[in-house]
Design a protein around this motif. Structure first.
Motif, mmCIF file in Angstrom:
data_model
loop_
_atom_site.group_PDB
_atom_site.id
_atom_site.type_symbol
_atom_site.label_atom_id
_atom_site.label_comp_id
_atom_site.label_asym_id
_atom_site.label_seq_id
_atom_site.Cartn_x
_atom_site.Cartn_y
_atom_site.Cartn_z
ATOM 1 N N PRO A 491 0.828 -1.210 0.000
ATOM 2 C CA PRO A 491 0.000 0.000 0.000
ATOM 3 C C PRO A 491 0.857 1.252 0.000
ATOM 4 C CG PRO A 491 -0.020 -1.049 2.156
ATOM 5 C CD PRO A 491 0.667 -2.007 1.227
ATOM 6 N N VAL A 492 0.245 2.364 -0.359
ATOM 7 C CA VAL A 492 0.984 3.622 -0.444
ATOM 8 C C VAL A 492 1.596 4.002 0.901
ATOM 9 C CG1 VAL A 492 0.787 6.083 -0.926
ATOM 10 C CG2 VAL A 492 -0.476 4.438 -2.325
ATOM 11 N N LEU A 493 0.850 3.788 1.982
ATOM 12 C CA LEU A 493 1.352 4.142 3.308
ATOM 13 C C LEU A 493 2.587 3.335 3.691
ATOM 14 C CD1 LEU A 493 -1.891 4.576 5.459
ATOM 15 C CD2 LEU A 493 -0.321 6.356 4.694
ATOM 16 N N ALA A 494 2.739 2.146 3.112
ATOM 17 C CA ALA A 494 3.888 1.306 3.438
ATOM 18 C C ALA A 494 5.195 1.938 2.967
ATOM 19 C CB ALA A 494 3.728 -0.080 2.823
ATOM 20 N N GLU A 495 5.134 2.786 1.955
ATOM 21 C CA GLU A 495 6.333 3.423 1.429
ATOM 22 C C GLU A 495 6.669 4.724 2.154
ATOM 23 O OE1 GLU A 495 8.051 1.760 -0.692
ATOM 24 O OE2 GLU A 495 6.493 0.230 -0.865
ATOM 25 N N THR A 496 5.743 5.203 2.975
ATOM 26 C CA THR A 496 5.968 6.473 3.672
ATOM 27 C C THR A 496 5.767 6.308 5.180
ATOM 28 O OG1 THR A 496 3.666 7.051 3.169
ATOM 29 C CG2 THR A 496 5.365 7.884 1.678
ATOM 30 N N TRP A 497 4.531 6.317 5.610
ATOM 31 C CA TRP A 497 4.187 6.316 7.028
ATOM 32 C C TRP A 497 4.712 5.080 7.749
ATOM 33 C CZ3 TRP A 497 3.120 9.333 10.827
ATOM 34 C CH2 TRP A 497 2.375 8.930 11.926
ATOM 35 N N TYR A 498 4.499 3.889 7.163
ATOM 36 C CA TYR A 498 4.924 2.652 7.815
ATOM 37 C C TYR A 498 6.433 2.438 7.742
ATOM 38 C CZ TYR A 498 -0.051 1.453 7.647
ATOM 39 O OH TYR A 498 -1.408 1.465 7.789
ATOM 40 N N SER A 499 7.116 3.200 6.895
ATOM 41 C CA SER A 499 8.574 3.066 6.774
ATOM 42 C C SER A 499 9.321 4.032 7.677
ATOM 43 C CB SER A 499 8.990 3.292 5.313
ATOM 44 O OG SER A 499 8.446 2.291 4.477
ATOM 45 N N LEU A 500 8.604 4.753 8.518
ATOM 46 C CA LEU A 500 9.231 5.678 9.455
ATOM 47 C C LEU A 500 10.215 4.927 10.353
ATOM 48 C CD1 LEU A 500 8.784 8.759 10.196
ATOM 49 C CD2 LEU A 500 7.407 7.910 12.110
ATOM 50 N N SER A 501 11.358 5.555 10.651
ATOM 51 C CA SER A 501 12.335 4.932 11.540
ATOM 52 C C SER A 501 11.681 4.587 12.872
ATOM 53 C CB SER A 501 13.510 5.884 11.778
ATOM 54 O OG SER A 501 14.370 5.389 12.791
ATOM 55 N N TYR A 502 11.990 3.399 13.394
ATOM 56 C CA TYR A 502 11.383 2.959 14.652
ATOM 57 C C TYR A 502 11.696 3.896 15.813
ATOM 58 C CZ TYR A 502 15.959 1.168 16.179
ATOM 59 O OH TYR A 502 17.277 1.059 16.562
ATOM 60 N N LEU A 503 12.774 4.690 15.704
ATOM 61 C CA LEU A 503 13.122 5.632 16.759
ATOM 62 C C LEU A 503 12.204 6.856 16.778
ATOM 63 C CD1 LEU A 503 17.015 5.532 16.537
ATOM 64 C CD2 LEU A 503 15.586 4.623 18.375
ATOM 65 N N TYR A 504 11.412 7.031 15.731
ATOM 66 C CA TYR A 504 10.464 8.149 15.685
ATOM 67 C C TYR A 504 9.072 7.759 16.172
ATOM 68 C CZ TYR A 504 13.559 11.402 13.199
ATOM 69 O OH TYR A 504 14.580 12.263 12.864
ATOM 70 N N PHE A 505 8.857 6.498 16.508
ATOM 71 C CA PHE A 505 7.542 6.100 17.016
ATOM 72 C C PHE A 505 7.179 6.915 18.254
ATOM 73 C CE2 PHE A 505 7.953 1.457 15.304
ATOM 74 C CZ PHE A 505 7.944 1.951 14.009
ATOM 75 N N SER A 506 8.135 7.059 19.164
ATOM 76 C CA SER A 506 7.902 7.809 20.392
ATOM 77 C C SER A 506 7.659 9.282 20.100
ATOM 78 C CB SER A 506 9.098 7.656 21.337
ATOM 79 O OG SER A 506 8.887 8.343 22.538
ATOM 80 N N THR A 507 8.422 9.833 19.157
ATOM 81 C CA THR A 507 8.265 11.241 18.804
ATOM 82 C C THR A 507 6.866 11.526 18.285
ATOM 83 O OG1 THR A 507 10.609 11.249 18.176
ATOM 84 C CG2 THR A 507 9.278 13.124 17.478
ATOM 85 N N MET A 508 6.376 10.663 17.393
ATOM 86 C CA MET A 508 5.033 10.841 16.845
ATOM 87 C C MET A 508 3.973 10.760 17.937
ATOM 88 S SD MET A 508 5.195 11.437 13.595
ATOM 89 C CE MET A 508 6.593 12.462 14.081
ATOM 90 N N GLY A 509 4.119 9.787 18.814
ATOM 91 C CA GLY A 509 3.147 9.620 19.884
ATOM 92 C C GLY A 509 3.138 10.794 20.842
ATOM 93 N N CYS A 510 4.329 11.288 21.185
ATOM 94 C CA CYS A 510 4.442 12.393 22.129
ATOM 95 C C CYS A 510 3.892 13.694 21.544
ATOM 96 C CB CYS A 510 5.896 12.573 22.538
ATOM 97 S SG CYS A 510 6.192 13.948 23.673
ATOM 98 N N LEU A 511 4.358 14.058 20.357
ATOM 99 C CA LEU A 511 3.916 15.308 19.740
ATOM 100 C C LEU A 511 2.429 15.267 19.394
ATOM 101 C CD1 LEU A 511 6.959 16.127 17.406
ATOM 102 C CD2 LEU A 511 6.474 16.951 19.721
ATOM 103 N N GLY A 512 1.941 14.090 18.955
ATOM 104 C CA GLY A 512 0.514 13.946 18.666
ATOM 105 C C GLY A 512 -0.324 14.151 19.911
ATOM 106 N N CYS A 513 0.135 13.602 21.030
ATOM 107 C CA CYS A 513 -0.573 13.752 22.307
ATOM 108 C C CYS A 513 -0.606 15.215 22.738
ATOM 109 C CB CYS A 513 0.099 12.889 23.375
ATOM 110 S SG CYS A 513 -0.585 13.068 25.029
#
Length: 619
Positions: A491-513
């Motif tokens: 899927p399209v998201l697999a080439e962008t959103w799902y390919s995000l570096s695993y070290l940014y998972f926390s960043t996304m969760g924190c800033l989103g919150c």
């Protein structure tokens, strides 16, 4: 597959015997102080030295001993940039979070959320923490068991359960003091294990110069990659920025860390524990990175992974140890003991923290009048329960791939939103409980969306492919690693959103919150600053004392930060703590809280002589 000698078994068994012995020692020594406070937070009388060693040992677990050298071996020494992340993490934890948590007199970190917001926010955060910790602990139980299986042929799951039993044993017997002092001993074992590998590995590779030259020729020292592409697995930015958010979720607001810091005698001792712990983190980081470079130098012409000698990258380090210590009985046992030291310390700290939050956030809320004897027995029973659960979760860890990425992904997906939630409470006085709860849900949704998507659709090979590895000099090199071709139906998201570096998972969760919490608070009505106790707020402007008073007042959003309440606590903290405890036990949300010289902590009542204006007020 090589096997242990008798001396290896002796060294390895000594780790379990001494660790268990420490638990028995503190169970006997503290038997006359059988209170839940002694068991869970050591009576708040710990000194910074053992706490610092305990913090380092707990989070530099077998994931570090086994996984980090393998990461450097495969992807290069850019892992060293975690020293930047560790510096910011410890600084923010000691200067932003610890002052608030320590002065609040709380036992569970999540008590703060009830004081600042309300009980539903506290309960939601507690449940997320319990799930996160059980999952993470499963990974660190599985990792050393895998190492033992690789180097000795021992039954994998037998090793898992043996580890869990020993951890649960001394944690249940001795409480936090046993956990801290056992961690201190295990930290020494970890460093000793690493040093033997560094010394013997360097000698086997022909000296430091040869190691450096081979690593340089193999592109392992090309660490200055400033590419801002967030899809790249390891760059300067993903490690320094993403690593800071990930580890701040582990350190800054994690019950396991905060519990040991608030067990210190004073706030100053708690801060010293964190800063001395930073030195320990840097030492272990250096050891793991240089171990990876030595391992690459040794296997430069015959990579055991791509040649099929071993089946997973996480087996590289134990295989390397058995190679270089083949003629040195006892030293392989020391290395495996160092891996298990990390696991024992991490699991025991997690079990103790899980028991604490469950007792404080659930048991005491439902049964506020338990006797000290019953509270202690319940705490011990919770340790036993969570020991069983964490050990059982190791089965799931076997399906999660590399231990480093799996462990940090779990912390990122859960720790990031949690970091955002506490940041909303401490830094943004205008955020209300609706914004906090909505922000937490948003952050969890974002981080789990990207995390689970990345697990189902791994990043393209161009973003995660290891550096070149050679099998030219292998005796049997016909078994090579096969890389699955990238499919076109992703899927399209697999080439962008799902390919995000695993070290940014926390960043996304924190800033989103944080973003969602602020927006929802503006929509639903901002929190009245006058209803918030100033000791629960620490706007970021506090760190920059040269800012004007007008600017500080604006950032405090109506909170009476210059009121007598704040200074009064510093002089008479015990009454404040007792009042906070009374509010929590009776399901009350704390509002304006001032010192009352007529407050009787034992009877939770006021003398008739106390002026009305000095009494504790609840909302």
């Amino acid at each position: 597959m090589k096997s242990f000698s008798a001396w290896d078994y002796v060294v390895f068994a000594a780790l379990f015997v001494i660790s268990s012995g420490i638990g028995v020692f503190f169970a006997i020594k503290e038997r006359k102080k059988a209170t839940s406070g002694e068991f869970l937070v050591g009576g708040r009388q710990m000194s910074f030295g053992p706490v610092a060693l305990s913090l380092t040992a707990s989070f530099m677990s077998a994931v570090t001993v086994l996984g980090s050298p393998a990461e450097v071996y495969r992807f290069g020494a850019s892992f060293i940039f975690f020293f930047i992340a560790y510096f910011f993490v410890v600084t923010f934890t000691s200067e932003l979070f610890i002052p608030v948590f320590y002065r609040s007199g709380i036992t569970s970190t999540y008590e703060y959320l009830q004081l600042r917001f309300n009980k539903p926010v506290r309960m939601a955060a507690t449940v997320i923490y319990i799930v996160q910790t059980i999952l993470y602990t499963g990974v660190v139980v599985y990792a050393p068991a895998l190492a033992l299986n690789q180097v000795t042929g021992f039954d994998l799951w037998g090793s898992v359960f043996a580890t869990g039993i020993v951890c649960t044993f001394y944690c249940t017997l001795g409480g936090l003091k046993a956990v801290v002092w056992t961690d201190a001993f295990q930290m020494v074992v970890m460093v000793a294990g690493f040093l033997t590998v560094l010394i013997q590995g360097t000698a086997q590779a022909g000296g430091f110069y040869n190691v450096w030259e081979r690593a340089k020729n193999g592109s392992r020292l090309h660490i200055f990659d400033f590419d801002v592409d967030p899809l790249r697995r390891h760059t300067f930015w993903t490690i320094s920025v993403g690593g800071t958010f990930t580890w701040l979720g582990i350190y800054g607001v994690n019950q396991s860390t905060i519990q040991r810091c608030i067990s210190c005698k004073t706030e100053k001792q708690a801060k010293l524990a964190l800063y001395f712990n930073l030195l320990g983190l840097w030492i272990i980081l250096f050891c793991s990175v240089f171990s990876g470079l030595i391992m690459y130098s040794y296997f430069k012409d015959c990579d055991p992974w791509t040649s099929g000698i071993i089946s997973a990258p996480d087996q590289l380090m134990p295989y390397f140890v058995m190679e270089i210590f083949e003629m040195m009985p006892g030293l392989p046992g020391l290395f495996v003991a160092s891996a298990f030291s990390g696991t024992l310390s991490t699991v025991a700290a997690s079990i103790n923290a899980l028991a604490t939050v469950t007792f404080e956030d659930f048991v005491k809320s439902c049964f506020p009048h338990l006797s000290e004897k019953m509270s202690t027995w319940i705490s011990k029973g919770l340790c036993l329960l969570f020991g069983i659960m964490c050990t059982s979760m190791a089965v799931l860890a076997s399906l999660m791939g590399g231990v480093v990425q799996a462990a940090l992904s779990i912390h990122g997906m859960c720790g990031g939103p949690m970091l955002g939630l506490f940041s909303l409470g401490l830094i943004f006085p205008f955020v209300n409980w609706k914004g906090a709860l909505g922000g937490l849900i948003t952050g969890i949704t974002l981080s789990f969306w990207v995390g689970i998507g990345a697990f189902i659709y791994p990043a393209p090979d161009s973003k995660t492919l290891p550096l070149p590895l050679s099998t030219d000099q292998c005796v049997q090199s016909n078994m090579t690693m096969t890389i699955p071709p990238e499919t076109s139906n992703r899927p399209v998201l697999a080439e962008t959103w799902y390919s995000l570096s695993y070290l940014y998972f926390s960043t996304m969760g924190c800033l989103g919150c944080i973003a969602a919490g602020i927006i929802i608070s503006f929509i639903t009505g901002l929190q009245n600053g006058k209803d918030i106790n100033p000791l629960l707020i620490r706007p970021i402007c506090n760190i920059f004392c040269f800012w004007s008073k007008k600017c500080k007042t604006l950032c405090w959003c109506g909170v009476q930060h210059d009121s007598e309440t704040e200074q009064d606590y510093l002089e008479n903290g015990s009454a404040w703590k007792q009042g906070a405890e009374y509010a929590l036990q009776n399901g009350l949300r704390q509002g304006t809280l001032t010192h009352d010289p007529g407050f009787d902590p034992k009877n939770k009542s006021y003398s008739n002589m106390a002026p009305e204006s000095q009494k504790i007020t609840y909302l």
